[in-house]
Design a protein around this motif. Sequence first.
Motif, PDB file in Angstrom:
ATOM      1  N   HIS A 301      47.420  56.829 -19.135  1.00  0.00           N
ATOM      2  CA  HIS A 301      47.535  56.080 -20.393  1.00  0.00           C
ATOM      3  C   HIS A 301      46.233  56.316 -21.152  1.00  0.00           C
ATOM      4  CE1 HIS A 301      48.550  52.063 -22.499  1.00  0.00           C
ATOM      5  NE2 HIS A 301      47.338  52.363 -22.921  1.00  0.00           N
ATOM      6  N   GLN A 302      46.298  57.007 -22.312  1.00  0.00           N
ATOM      7  CA  GLN A 302      45.068  57.520 -22.917  1.00  0.00           C
ATOM      8  C   GLN A 302      45.169  57.560 -24.440  1.00  0.00           C
ATOM      9  OE1 GLN A 302      44.003  61.266 -21.181  1.00  0.00           O
ATOM     10  NE2 GLN A 302      42.450  61.754 -22.698  1.00  0.00           N
ATOM     11  N   ILE A 303      44.083  57.161 -25.104  1.00  0.00           N
ATOM     12  CA  ILE A 303      43.990  57.281 -26.558  1.00  0.00           C
ATOM     13  C   ILE A 303      43.825  58.754 -26.919  1.00  0.00           C
ATOM     14  CG2 ILE A 303      42.647  56.639 -28.601  1.00  0.00           C
ATOM     15  CD1 ILE A 303      41.788  54.112 -27.092  1.00  0.00           C
ATOM     16  N   ALA A 304      44.469  59.154 -27.995  1.00  0.00           N
ATOM     17  CA  ALA A 304      44.389  60.542 -28.454  1.00  0.00           C
ATOM     18  C   ALA A 304      43.943  60.579 -29.911  1.00  0.00           C
ATOM     19  CB  ALA A 304      45.752  61.229 -28.317  1.00  0.00           C
ATOM     20  N   ARG A 305      43.196  61.591 -30.261  1.00  0.00           N
ATOM     21  CA  ARG A 305      42.840  61.819 -31.658  1.00  0.00           C
ATOM     22  C   ARG A 305      43.689  62.958 -32.209  1.00  0.00           C
ATOM     23  NH1 ARG A 305      39.689  66.431 -32.110  1.00  0.00           N
ATOM     24  NH2 ARG A 305      38.669  67.130 -30.195  1.00  0.00           N
ATOM     25  N   ARG A 306      43.645  63.098 -33.507  1.00  0.00           N
ATOM     26  CA  ARG A 306      44.337  64.203 -34.145  1.00  0.00           C
ATOM     27  C   ARG A 306      43.451  65.454 -34.116  1.00  0.00           C
ATOM     28  NH1 ARG A 306      48.241  61.662 -32.714  1.00  0.00           N
ATOM     29  NH2 ARG A 306      48.845  59.796 -33.866  1.00  0.00           N
ATOM     30  N   PRO A 307      44.038  66.629 -33.989  1.00  0.00           N
ATOM     31  CA  PRO A 307      43.224  67.861 -34.008  1.00  0.00           C
ATOM     32  C   PRO A 307      42.497  68.008 -35.334  1.00  0.00           C
ATOM     33  CG  PRO A 307      45.462  68.309 -33.246  1.00  0.00           C
ATOM     34  CD  PRO A 307      45.466  66.913 -33.787  1.00  0.00           C
ATOM     35  N   GLN A 308      41.301  68.617 -35.269  1.00  0.00           N
ATOM     36  CA  GLN A 308      40.507  68.864 -36.458  1.00  0.00           C
ATOM     37  C   GLN A 308      40.388  70.372 -36.703  1.00  0.00           C
ATOM     38  OE1 GLN A 308      37.456  65.085 -35.756  1.00  0.00           O
ATOM     39  NE2 GLN A 308      36.650  67.098 -36.149  1.00  0.00           N
ATOM     40  N   ARG A 309      40.221  70.710 -37.977  1.00  0.00           N
ATOM     41  CA  ARG A 309      40.028  72.116 -38.316  1.00  0.00           C
ATOM     42  C   ARG A 309      38.720  72.624 -37.709  1.00  0.00           C
ATOM     43  NH1 ARG A 309      39.754  73.149 -44.493  1.00  0.00           N
ATOM     44  NH2 ARG A 309      41.710  71.988 -44.324  1.00  0.00           N
ATOM     45  N   ASP A 310      37.669  71.796 -37.795  1.00  0.00           N
ATOM     46  CA  ASP A 310      36.376  72.164 -37.223  1.00  0.00           C
ATOM     47  C   ASP A 310      36.075  71.214 -36.076  1.00  0.00           C
ATOM     48  OD1 ASP A 310      33.828  72.923 -36.576  1.00  0.00           O
ATOM     49  OD2 ASP A 310      32.930  72.426 -38.506  1.00  0.00           O
ATOM     50  N   ALA A 331      40.732  63.371 -26.984  1.00  0.00           N
ATOM     51  CA  ALA A 331      41.331  64.695 -27.112  1.00  0.00           C
ATOM     52  C   ALA A 331      42.720  64.564 -27.716  1.00  0.00           C
ATOM     53  CB  ALA A 331      41.417  65.378 -25.748  1.00  0.00           C
ATOM     54  N   PRO A 332      43.219  65.584 -28.396  1.00  0.00           N
ATOM     55  CA  PRO A 332      44.616  65.569 -28.830  1.00  0.00           C
ATOM     56  C   PRO A 332      45.546  65.506 -27.627  1.00  0.00           C
ATOM     57  CG  PRO A 332      43.374  67.285 -29.976  1.00  0.00           C
ATOM     58  CD  PRO A 332      42.494  66.781 -28.865  1.00  0.00           C
ATOM     59  N   VAL A 333      46.694  64.880 -27.797  1.00  0.00           N
ATOM     60  CA  VAL A 333      47.610  64.694 -26.672  1.00  0.00           C
ATOM     61  C   VAL A 333      48.071  66.037 -26.108  1.00  0.00           C
ATOM     62  CG1 VAL A 333      49.671  64.491 -28.153  1.00  0.00           C
ATOM     63  CG2 VAL A 333      49.661  63.465 -25.867  1.00  0.00           C
ATOM     64  N   ASN A 406      49.020  57.345 -25.776  1.00  0.00           N
ATOM     65  CA  ASN A 406      50.195  57.898 -25.111  1.00  0.00           C
ATOM     66  C   ASN A 406      50.170  57.595 -23.618  1.00  0.00           C
ATOM     67  OD1 ASN A 406      51.171  59.792 -27.449  1.00  0.00           O
ATOM     68  ND2 ASN A 406      48.986  60.188 -27.205  1.00  0.00           N
ATOM     69  N   GLN A 407      51.350  57.328 -23.092  1.00  0.00           N
ATOM     70  CA  GLN A 407      51.514  57.262 -21.642  1.00  0.00           C
ATOM     71  C   GLN A 407      52.157  58.569 -21.191  1.00  0.00           C
ATOM     72  OE1 GLN A 407      53.556  53.709 -20.350  1.00  0.00           O
ATOM     73  NE2 GLN A 407      51.735  52.459 -20.628  1.00  0.00           N
TER      74      GLN A 407
END
Length: 429
Positions: A301-310, A331-333, A406-407
């Motif tokens: 069960h972990q928080i995820a960020r959105r991918p970045q261009r840089d 990290a992104p999922v 997300n789980q």
Amino acid sequence: MADAAPRLHALVEQLLGAPFPVRVRAWDGSQAGPPDAPALVVRNRRALRRLLFKPGELGLARAWVAGDLEIEGDLYTALDLLAGLIWERGEDARTLGQALRDPDFRSAVRGLLKLAGPPLPPAPPREEVRRTGHLHTRRTDRRAISHHYDVGNDFYALVLGPSMVYSCAYWESADSTLERAQHDKLELVCRKLDLRPGARLLDVGCGWGSLAVHAAREHGATVVGITLSQEQAAFARKRVADAGLTDKVEIRVQDYRDVDDGPFDAISSIGMAEHVGSAKYLEYAQVLCALLRPGGRLLNHQIARRPQRDESTYGVDSFIDAYVFPDGELAPVGTTVGQLERAGLEVRDVESIREHYALTLRRWVARLETDWDRAVQLSSPGRARVWRLYMAASALAFERNQIGVNQVLAVRTPESGDSGMPLRARTWN
């Protein structure tokens, strides 16, 4: 003459090249800006010096934690209005070098420096963590965990409520109680892991023992809970004893890399993987995979960020890193799923519960604000301010789909290919 606020409001708009959407109230009592908007209260010139000598999120955080800046009015509305100027400027925003070539920008900076006055800003608030040494060694991980979780069990009880669950709840509706939603989250985890009487569960990052107690009491599991926080472990052990479950639950102060008494039928990692770090994540996944028996399940069960261009700019001078989760990384999922599978696990289900975390955080903020004086007494004014800003800003970030949670359910599938999973997914719902 009381004119600091009009001057400051005009200079900020000149600096940003955009309207400043909140009211400003300055140390001299003057005000400027939209009359119906929340007010950014600048209590002293020191706040400006902090911002000018450390522009961006970290300078704002230092001024907020020190009490040099305050919000008058609804905090969520103010953060929502300011988000586009502070956190959502976008990757196409001007760099500092580009901005300095603009005469209007340079003029605004000179005006703010004059308004701020001497001397240099003071040292950062004592709540700020200075990163030293290598990341994610056993020693630095212990220090980072202690900074965040050894704030005081009574402080966390005030914020979290009787469940003492410090992760996203699972809401049937927005009208449910926090306690009901946290109970439902613990039950969801246990059902996804298919816990049965006698099953052996490893709870990595067990916190104050909520899942360990629930799994043993409601599902008959035998649980090993591990944490790096001495305060959490002491609280969890007492909780286990009070529940009469010492024969079923063991709480250890132990690094996940040092667990050597597998295999386990199931492993839960709830809100812990954010502390692992990208460089260590594959090792983390491999260690947990090796601790599972063939056919055993992992619930991550972990928080995820959105991918970045840089990606190189992620986390630089971040409020979260300096004051909340030192050395933590999101990290992104997709990255998480890939690493779990590289480690030898088969990912069988990914469930996004992003909106659930926004609801959870708003309840935590409400509890903190309702008993603010007690929260300050139990921690410090700066620490209480850190938690209020971090939780309110995080609630908005989940609501705006800037971060998610997300789980991920994975199985150590044996060579035979028999995962032991039901033919129809999500029979736990």
